[in-house]
Design a protein around this motif. Structure first.
Motif, PDB file in Angstrom:
ATOM      1  N   GLU A  27      54.678  55.131  55.810  1.00 37.67           N
ATOM      2  CA  GLU A  27      55.161  54.912  57.171  1.00 37.67           C
ATOM      3  C   GLU A  27      54.835  56.144  58.013  1.00 37.67           C
ATOM      4  O   GLU A  27      54.986  57.273  57.538  1.00 37.67           O
ATOM      5  N   ILE A  28      54.385  55.922  59.238  1.00 38.62           N
ATOM      6  CA  ILE A  28      54.054  57.007  60.157  1.00 38.62           C
ATOM      7  C   ILE A  28      55.126  57.052  61.247  1.00 38.62           C
ATOM      8  O   ILE A  28      55.381  56.058  61.914  1.00 38.62           O
ATOM      9  N   TYR A  29      55.768  58.228  61.409  1.00 42.98           N
ATOM     10  CA  TYR A  29      56.795  58.409  62.437  1.00 42.98           C
ATOM     11  C   TYR A  29      56.160  59.149  63.618  1.00 42.98           C
ATOM     12  O   TYR A  29      55.793  60.307  63.488  1.00 42.98           O
ATOM     13  N   VAL A  30      56.024  58.441  64.744  1.00 48.21           N
ATOM     14  CA  VAL A  30      55.496  59.070  65.950  1.00 48.21           C
ATOM     15  C   VAL A  30      56.569  59.052  67.034  1.00 48.21           C
ATOM     16  O   VAL A  30      56.970  60.088  67.523  1.00 48.21           O
ATOM     17  N   THR A  31      57.050  57.863  67.384  1.00 42.92           N
ATOM     18  CA  THR A  31      58.077  57.772  68.436  1.00 42.92           C
ATOM     19  C   THR A  31      59.444  57.360  67.889  1.00 42.92           C
ATOM     20  O   THR A  31      60.451  57.634  68.518  1.00 42.92           O
ATOM     21  N   HIS A  32      59.487  56.686  66.750  1.00 43.16           N
ATOM     22  CA  HIS A  32      60.786  56.321  66.168  1.00 43.16           C
ATOM     23  C   HIS A  32      60.664  56.223  64.647  1.00 43.16           C
ATOM     24  O   HIS A  32      59.638  55.840  64.112  1.00 43.16           O
ATOM     25  N   ARG A  33      61.754  56.624  64.001  1.00 43.24           N
ATOM     26  CA  ARG A  33      61.800  56.597  62.531  1.00 43.24           C
ATOM     27  C   ARG A  33      61.967  55.166  62.033  1.00 43.24           C
ATOM     28  O   ARG A  33      62.336  54.272  62.782  1.00 43.24           O
ATOM     29  N   VAL A  34      61.738  54.986  60.747  1.00 42.36           N
ATOM     30  CA  VAL A  34      61.965  53.683  60.115  1.00 42.36           C
ATOM     31  C   VAL A  34      63.469  53.414  60.133  1.00 42.36           C
ATOM     32  O   VAL A  34      64.265  54.287  59.786  1.00 42.36           O
ATOM     33  N   ASP A  35      63.865  52.213  60.530  1.00 37.22           N
ATOM     34  CA  ASP A  35      65.292  51.907  60.631  1.00 37.22           C
ATOM     35  C   ASP A  35      65.884  51.583  59.252  1.00 37.22           C
ATOM     36  O   ASP A  35      65.174  51.320  58.288  1.00 37.22           O
ATOM     37  N   GLU A  36      67.210  51.606  59.196  1.00 37.86           N
ATOM     38  CA  GLU A  36      67.934  51.399  57.931  1.00 37.86           C
ATOM     39  C   GLU A  36      67.672  50.015  57.340  1.00 37.86           C
ATOM     40  O   GLU A  36      67.621  49.850  56.128  1.00 37.86           O
ATOM     41  N   GLU A  37      67.495  49.017  58.193  1.00 38.90           N
ATOM     42  CA  GLU A  37      67.244  47.660  57.708  1.00 38.90           C
ATOM     43  C   GLU A  37      65.922  47.592  56.929  1.00 38.90           C
ATOM     44  O   GLU A  37      65.853  47.004  55.858  1.00 38.90           O
TER      45      GLU A  37
END
Length: 198
Positions: free
Chosen positions: A101-111
Motif C-alpha cells: 500500500e502506498i500512503y500519499v494523501t491518506h493512510r489505509v483505513d481500519e476496515e
C-alpha cells in the motif's frame, strides 16, 4: 531565497518543474510550483501514487521495515485478494503474496486492514506523504526510485499469522469463556492473548 528575483527561471530540485518566487510581508518568502495545483491521476490517486506503484512493478523489489530489500518474483497491480480487497500492488516471493500500500494523501483505513488480516497476507505501507507535501508534482523517476528503495518510511500494516487455524480456535475459546464468565458473575476480565508467530 534572498537573492531570488521575481520572474526568474527556477526549477524544483525534486520534480524538475518550474517554480515561482512568492514574497509577502506577513509570511516567509518561499517558492511555489508554477501551476499551484496537485497533479492527480484517475480514481482519486495522485500522480505520485500511480508513479510509485509503476516503479515498484518495474524495480521488482522493495525495502522492508526492518531494512532488508525484498526481491519479488512477480508484481501485480490491480489484483484482488478475495472479492473485495484491492491493494495497490501485490508482490510474490516463492508464491507467497505481500500486499503493498502506498500512503500519499491518506493512510489505509481500519476496515481495509481488517480485511487484509482476514486474508492473512503480509502488508507493507510505504509513506510518501512528506514528499507529496514538499512537492505536489514530484515525479522524477530517479528520485522516486531512491525514495522507494532507500528513504521513504514504511511499516507493517499486517503480519501473516503462522497458525491461522489455531488463532481462530483461540478466538472462539476466549469468546466462549468471556460469555460464560459474564453470565455467571457479571464481571469479566479478558484472558491473555495468544501470540504465535506474530
Amino acid at each position: 531565497m534572498s537573492e531570488a528575483v521575481n520572474g526568474g527561471d527556477f526549477i524544483c530540485a525534486l520534480c524538475r518543474t518550474k517554480v515561482i518566487v512568492v514574497r509577502r510581508n506577513n509570511e516567509a518568502h518561499h517558492f511555489r510550483h508554477h501551476t499551484g495545483k496537485r497533479q492527480t491521476g484517475g480514481g482519486g490517486k495522485t500522480r505520485l501514487h500511480e508513479d510509485a506503484i509503476d516503479k515498484i512493478k518495474e524495480l521488482g523489489e522493495l525495502k522492508l521495515p526492518n531494512g532488508e530489500v525484498m526481491r519479488f518474483d512477480k508484481v501485480d497491480t490491480g489484483a484482488r485478494l478475495g472479492r473485495e480487497v484491492v491493494p495497490d500492488a501485490i508482490g510474490y516471493v516463492n508464491e507467497r503474496a505481500y500486499a503493498i500500500e502506498i500512503y500519499v494523501t491518506h493512510r489505509v483505513d481500519e476496515e481495509k486492514i481488517a480485511k487484509l488480516e482476514q486474508h492473512n497476507v503480509d502488508t507493507i505501507e510505504v509513506d510518501l506523504s512528506h514528499w507529496y507535501r514538499a512537492c505536489p508534482s514530484f515525479s522524477s523517476p530517479i528520485g522516486l526510485e531512491e525514495l522507494l528503495v532507500k528513504y521513504a518510511p514504511r511499516r507493517w500494516l499486517v503480519r501473516r499469522r503462522r497458525f491461522p487455524r489455531l488463532q481462530r480456535w483461540w478466538g472462539r475459546v476466549t469468546n466462549r469463556v468471556s460469555r460464560n464468565t459474564r453470565a455467571k458473575t457479571g464481571n469479566y476480565r479478558a484472558p491473555k492473548q495468544l501470540h504465535l508467530g506474530i
